[in-house]
Scaffold this motif. Structure first.
Motif, mmCIF file in Angstrom:
data_model
loop_
_atom_site.group_PDB
_atom_site.id
_atom_site.type_symbol
_atom_site.label_atom_id
_atom_site.label_comp_id
_atom_site.label_asym_id
_atom_site.label_seq_id
_atom_site.Cartn_x
_atom_site.Cartn_y
_atom_site.Cartn_z
ATOM 1 N N ARG A 1 8.377 4.387 -26.139
ATOM 2 C CA ARG A 1 7.916 4.800 -24.809
ATOM 3 C C ARG A 1 7.144 6.118 -24.854
ATOM 4 N NH1 ARG A 1 11.107 2.159 -20.759
ATOM 5 N NH2 ARG A 1 11.234 0.004 -21.479
ATOM 6 N N ALA A 2 7.728 7.120 -25.519
ATOM 7 C CA ALA A 2 7.104 8.448 -25.501
ATOM 8 C C ALA A 2 6.029 8.575 -26.572
ATOM 9 C CB ALA A 2 8.163 9.530 -25.677
ATOM 10 N N GLY A 3 5.919 7.568 -27.431
ATOM 11 C CA GLY A 3 4.905 7.589 -28.474
ATOM 12 C C GLY A 3 4.388 6.185 -28.708
ATOM 13 N N MET B 1 -15.693 6.382 -31.866
ATOM 14 C CA MET B 1 -14.661 7.148 -31.139
ATOM 15 C C MET B 1 -13.395 6.331 -30.943
ATOM 16 S SD MET B 1 -17.050 9.103 -28.356
ATOM 17 C CE MET B 1 -15.890 8.864 -27.030
ATOM 18 N N GLN B 2 -13.533 5.028 -30.686
ATOM 19 C CA GLN B 2 -12.347 4.169 -30.538
ATOM 20 C C GLN B 2 -11.517 4.200 -31.817
ATOM 21 O OE1 GLN B 2 -14.496 0.601 -29.783
ATOM 22 N NE2 GLN B 2 -14.325 0.739 -27.558
ATOM 23 N N ASN B 3 -12.212 4.043 -32.932
ATOM 24 C CA ASN B 3 -11.524 4.029 -34.210
ATOM 25 C C ASN B 3 -10.849 5.371 -34.485
ATOM 26 O OD1 ASN B 3 -10.883 2.671 -36.687
ATOM 27 N ND2 ASN B 3 -12.307 4.087 -37.665
ATOM 28 N N TRP B 4 -11.560 6.438 -34.159
ATOM 29 C CA TRP B 4 -10.996 7.784 -34.333
ATOM 30 C C TRP B 4 -9.733 7.947 -33.477
ATOM 31 C CZ3 TRP B 4 -10.771 11.091 -30.049
ATOM 32 C CH2 TRP B 4 -10.217 12.362 -30.317
ATOM 33 N N TRP B 5 -9.789 7.502 -32.219
ATOM 34 C CA TRP B 5 -8.640 7.722 -31.330
ATOM 35 C C TRP B 5 -7.434 6.900 -31.798
ATOM 36 C CZ3 TRP B 5 -8.300 6.680 -25.301
ATOM 37 C CH2 TRP B 5 -7.183 7.374 -24.795
ATOM 38 N N LEU B 6 -7.674 5.651 -32.177
ATOM 39 C CA LEU B 6 -6.548 4.832 -32.652
ATOM 40 C C LEU B 6 -5.889 5.486 -33.859
ATOM 41 C CD1 LEU B 6 -8.216 1.314 -32.327
ATOM 42 C CD2 LEU B 6 -6.251 2.135 -31.005
ATOM 43 N N ASN B 7 -6.705 6.018 -34.769
ATOM 44 C CA ASN B 7 -6.133 6.679 -35.940
ATOM 45 C C ASN B 7 -5.389 7.952 -35.563
ATOM 46 O OD1 ASN B 7 -6.528 5.366 -38.595
ATOM 47 N ND2 ASN B 7 -8.597 5.136 -37.758
ATOM 48 N N ARG B 8 -5.876 8.629 -34.542
ATOM 49 C CA ARG B 8 -5.175 9.829 -34.083
ATOM 50 C C ARG B 8 -3.814 9.449 -33.495
ATOM 51 N NH1 ARG B 8 -7.256 15.451 -31.994
ATOM 52 N NH2 ARG B 8 -5.292 16.221 -31.157
ATOM 53 N N MET B 9 -3.764 8.350 -32.732
ATOM 54 C CA MET B 9 -2.478 7.893 -32.197
ATOM 55 C C MET B 9 -1.493 7.605 -33.330
ATOM 56 S SD MET B 9 -3.673 5.128 -29.339
ATOM 57 C CE MET B 9 -5.108 5.432 -28.304
ATOM 58 N N ALA C 1 -1.520 8.882 -36.435
ATOM 59 C CA ALA C 1 -1.186 9.955 -37.375
ATOM 60 C C ALA C 1 -0.742 11.261 -36.725
ATOM 61 C CB ALA C 1 -2.405 10.226 -38.266
ATOM 62 N N THR C 2 -0.933 11.403 -35.420
ATOM 63 C CA THR C 2 -0.691 12.704 -34.804
ATOM 64 C C THR C 2 0.763 13.158 -34.956
ATOM 65 O OG1 THR C 2 -0.734 13.956 -32.734
ATOM 66 C CG2 THR C 2 -0.228 11.625 -32.558
ATOM 67 N N PRO C 3 0.977 14.466 -35.170
ATOM 68 C CA PRO C 3 2.347 14.982 -35.129
ATOM 69 C C PRO C 3 2.830 15.171 -33.681
ATOM 70 C CG PRO C 3 0.806 16.750 -35.601
ATOM 71 C CD PRO C 3 -0.013 15.488 -35.519
ATOM 72 N N ALA C 4 1.976 14.841 -32.689
ATOM 73 C CA ALA C 4 2.320 15.028 -31.273
ATOM 74 C C ALA C 4 2.115 13.722 -30.508
ATOM 75 C CB ALA C 4 1.467 16.139 -30.673
#
Lengths: 406, 473
Positions: B23-25, B104-112, B114-117
């Protein structure tokens, strides 16, 4: 949304691939329903002009000077309008649609709307789709038709939405309507995965789970239907050869698929296609002209295709949009959300002509056209005179029918 | 209901931790779940809320910006350029823009992934579906869309009123809902209407007159046509008295936002949106009211509100468990996370399109409808096709836990169901997975063995992902 488990009940514990074939053989062997007053092979195709089609530049009141005064840049010059009579005519891009009108198979219903019009896309769309102004209704008007029309419950294709998202009009209590944007890519990829899932389909039917969820029944049912439907539908319609020269536009492709489903006689009674967006707040002319041209050419190709297969008399097409647009144009050469607008009924069973009254540009309601035909009257006409069902239970009220269907 | 928001004191185990992370991630790998179990629920939630700085994470490469590249000043509609050249230029601009949005889509999915947040990204997804804006149409260039995405990230756990004001001046929004064209001679009501209907108050909590009046207040908030930056252009602002939601004054845009946020229906609107996104759909009015009070008490600051919510009884209740339908983004990113795959590839974007969620292209200003709207036959098939393609891909060599499940079919089944579904499968379905691993009802291949191990385990993982619980969040 509560959806019934009729199919799960009928085929629960489906572990043998063979029983799936039996199910569909059974569905196909269903004789057309006898004794329906509307005839048993009639189909309704609903075309949603999404975003609010500007009725005044679609069916143009070229005989009214007020139109040109209120539309100084957007008004369509009289000489360009495809005249129906001295007062009104079609948008210049609608030549092939005008030809259908001249053949006598198009009814133009003027001034359609509902009391206390809502200017929100979402609420007004919901009102049209649920046929319930003034209250929140979870099923759609065609969903309620599908539930009570006595269609064979084993057929997964009584209604088909050619769209990514299931439109509210097709949401039913007891009928699951597949939403299929296109036939390519509809289905499990790879034989091995098909075998894996079909052999073990019963994992989708055991509801004794260590949690409860309001979506659980729906997930199970839709996965079950999706697997079976996606395996069967391409096979069921593969034999159809299209005869129309459809334009290479989304609406062209959608109506080509609709003709294929209809021509394959798999028991489909209602289809839904989308076209748009007509939300022309800015630089309306280019967008609306293009969309109306695409619509016109796609519908013409659709009826060519249907005629070539002898289906044109059994298919009624109806357009609708959530609202028309403001009479006065805005500063951006566009128009804002309005109220009443025309809709079209097309097909071999239609008595061509003009129905309802052309809106009066001198009697505006806060800059908007007042409606004179309740959209539920059009629905009642379609339900009673075309689909042969009493409209009162579906529309929760009695509405006068139009004379537009022979 | 009285104790709905009181702190949860029930067990903290892998099933509960997985629920929090879904839920939170965007879900969690088995290793991540294990490490959460070495802290408490409260510590885990606080770590999600008070996340480390993400300022240094890379942005997307080469976001297309026709302003900074001077493409809009030179040539675009320039005198002397003939019609064909002008069209060719417009087509070229559009092609570059579409390509840039894809990157940008690909970048955002990868950020989701790998992000520590993760909660910061989850709230960015929430706002993308709330203060919706679509790319490309109306010349909403990638740079505007990226800046808006970054705005949501910067305000992810910040103040909702500040965000609404910033959104009202955000170039992507000014273009998408036409406020860039709103001027006193011809007010354009599009932004004023959606601001109240979809962003802050909800339908029925304002009148048509309120829309007209607030549209007048927003006149003049537009774009500088040369730079693409926000500008408050006094010459086209309607500098007269307005009457809005029972108040009168010579209001400007910021006044409208402040008046809106003083309405009880605004608190309820956000309370309901947050509950629908994080807890369950159609929350009870009393629960909405309780969260609305929390928003009021915290002056619309999200961090303390979400902290209470993610530690509450209602969040961990049976009523909330698996009570949401996974969005396609949750389904896809969560699957890569589950298998510990380090990089999201093109499969994800292709699959998301057929599942009905293309980032930066919401279907309309109301965002993605969610709930059962994610469950059409086409979309469900697309989920199964994605699961099959993922488990059969080369990427699974990174899924160390999957490639080392026991060769004993019973133990392998238990591990698959525990890891993929947090144990949420029926006994009958569990037995089917075991049968599949053992080759029951298939020709000749027999018991799970070294020879058929990898293919069988991949097939069983796919079947497990097709189970109902995996569609639910």
């Amino acid at each position: 949304m509560k959806r019934s488990g009729f199919l799960l009940g009928a085929v629960s514990g489906l572990t043998v691939v063979g029983s799936m074939d039996n199910l569909f053989a059974h569905a196909l062997a269903q004789a057309p329903l006898p004794g329906l007053p509307g005839g048993s092979d009639r189909v309704l195709v609903l075309v949603n002009l999404q975003g609010g089609n500007d009725g005044l530049n679609c069916v143009v009141p070229h005989g009214d000077d007020m139109y040109y005064r209120m539309r100084p840049t957007l008004g369509i010059p009289k000489g360009d309008v495809l005249g129906i009579n001295g007062q009104i005519g079609f948008n210049p891009q609608m030549k092939s649609f005008k030809a259908l009108y001249d053949k006598g198979i198009v009814a133009v219903v003027q001034g359609v709307g509902y009391p206390d019009p809502d200017h929100s896309h979402f609420r007004s769309t919901e009102i049209w789709q649920t046929a319930a102004p003034g209250r929140y209704e979870r099923t759609g008007w065609l969903g309620r038709y599908l539930d009570e029309a006595g269609l064979p419950k084993t057929n997964l294709f009584n209604g088909v939405a050619i769209s990514q998202v299931l439109p509210e009009a097709m949401i039913a209590r007891n009928t699951d309507v597949p939403a299929i944007p296109q036939i390519n890519g509809y289905g499990l990829v790879g034989d091995r995965n098909k075998n894996v899932s079909s052999g073990y389909a019963s994992i989708l039917t055991d509801k004794r789970l260590p949690f409860s969820s309001p979506y659980l029944s729906h997930v199970m049912e839709i996965e079950d239907h999706a697997q079976k439907g996606s395996q069967e539908l391409p096979k069921l319609i593969a034999g159809y050869k299209s005869s129309g020269s459809y334009p290479a536009t989304p609406i062209g492709r959608s109506l080509a698929l609709a003709a294929q489903i209809i021509g394959s006689k798999i028991g489909t009674r209602v289809l839904y296609v989308q076209h748009g967006s007509f939300d022309t707040h800015v630089n309306q002319k280019g967008t609306q002209d293009r969309l109306l041209g695409e619509l016109s050419n796609a519908i013409a190709a659709f009826y060519d295709d249907l005629s070539a297969h002898g289906n044109d008399r059994s298919v009624l097409t109806m357009t609708f949009s959530e609202f028309g647009r403001r009479v006065g144009e805005n500063a951006s050469r566009g128009t804002d959300h309005g109220e009443a607008s025309p809709l079209f009924l097309v097909g071999g069973g239609v008595k061509g002509g003009i129905y309802g009254n052309s809106p009066d540009l001198n009697k505006l309601n806060m800059g908007n056209l007042a409606f004179n035909t309740d959209f539920r009257s059009v629905y009642a006409t379609v339900l009673e005179k075309w689909l042969g069902r009493p409209s009162q239970p579906i529309l929760a009220g009695s509405f006068a029918t139009l004379n537009a269907i022979a | 209901m009285r104790t709905a928001l009181a702190p949860y004191r029930g067990p903290w185990n892998s099933r509960v931790a997985a629920h929090l992370m879904r839920r939170a991630g965007f879900g969690a790998s088995p290793q991540e779940i294990n490490s959460l179990l070495s802290s408490t629920m409260r510590e885990s939630v606080e770590a999600l809320i008070h996340f480390p700085s993400t300022q240094n994470l890379p942005g997307p490469d080469n976001v297309f910006d026709p302003y900074s590249q001077g493409l809009l000043q030179r040539g675009y509609g320039q005198m002397g350029m003939d019609e064909n050249a002008r069209r060719a230029r417009a087509k070229e601009l559009r092609r570059s823009a579409v390509q840039s949005v894809g990157a940008m889509q690909n970048w955002w999915l990868n950020r989701m992934l790998a992000t520590p947040a993760p909660l910061q990204e989850k709230m960015t997804v929430f706002f993308h579906g709330h203060f919706t804006t679509a790319a490309i149409q109306k010349q909403n260039w990638p740079i505007f869309i990226y800046n808006q995405n970054q705005l949501y990230r910067d305000h992810a756990l910040g103040n909702l009123r500040d965000l609404a004001l910033a959104v009202s001046k955000d170039p992507a929004m000014l273009i998408y809902l036409d406020n860039a064209l709103n001027n006193k001679a011809h007010p354009n009501e599009n932004y004023a209407r959606e601001l109240m209907e979809l962003f802050t108050l909800g339908h029925g909590n304002y009148s048509e007159a309120d829309i007209r009046e607030s549209a007048r207040a927003f006149t003049g908030w537009t774009l500088n046509r040369r730079t693409g930056q926000f500008v408050d252009y006094a010459a086209i602002h309607d500098d007269e008295l307005k009457h809005f939601l029972g108040q009168s004054g010579n209001f400007r845009g910021a006044d409208i936002v402040n008046i809106i946020f003083s309405q009880p229906s605004c608190r309820r609107w956000f309370a309901s949106r947050l509950l629908n996104f994080f807890v369950y759909n159609d929350p009870e009015p009393q629960l909405v009211e309780a969260v609305a009070r929390l928003l009021r008490k915290n002056d619309y600051n999200l961090a303390p509100v979400l902290s209470v919510l993610f530690q509450s009884n209602v969040f961990y209740s049976d009523r909330a468990y698996r009570a949401l339908v996974k969005s396609p983004v949750e389904f896809v990113v969560g699957s890569y996370k589950l298998y510990g795959v380090g990089q999201i590839d093109q499969l994800a974007q292709r699959s998301l399109a057929s599942m009905g969620q293309i980032l930066f292209y919401p279907p309309n200003v109301a965002g993605w409808p969610g709930g059962s709207a994610w469950l059409t036959s086409q979309m469900v098939i697309a989920r199964e096709n994605f699961a099959a393609a993922l488990v059969n891909s080369q990427m699974m060599s990174q899924a160390s836990w999957l490639m080392s499940v026991p060769t004993n079919a019973q133990q392998a089944t238990r591990q698959l169901i525990a890891t993929i579904l947090a144990g949420d499968a029926s006994a009958a379905a569990t037995a089917k997975i075991k049968d599949y691993l053992n080759g029951v009802n298939t020709s000749a291949l027999g018991q799970l063995s070294g020879e058929n191990y990898e293919e069988r385990v991949r097939g069983a993982a796919y079947l497990t992902m097709a189970m109902p619980a995996y569609q639910l969040n």
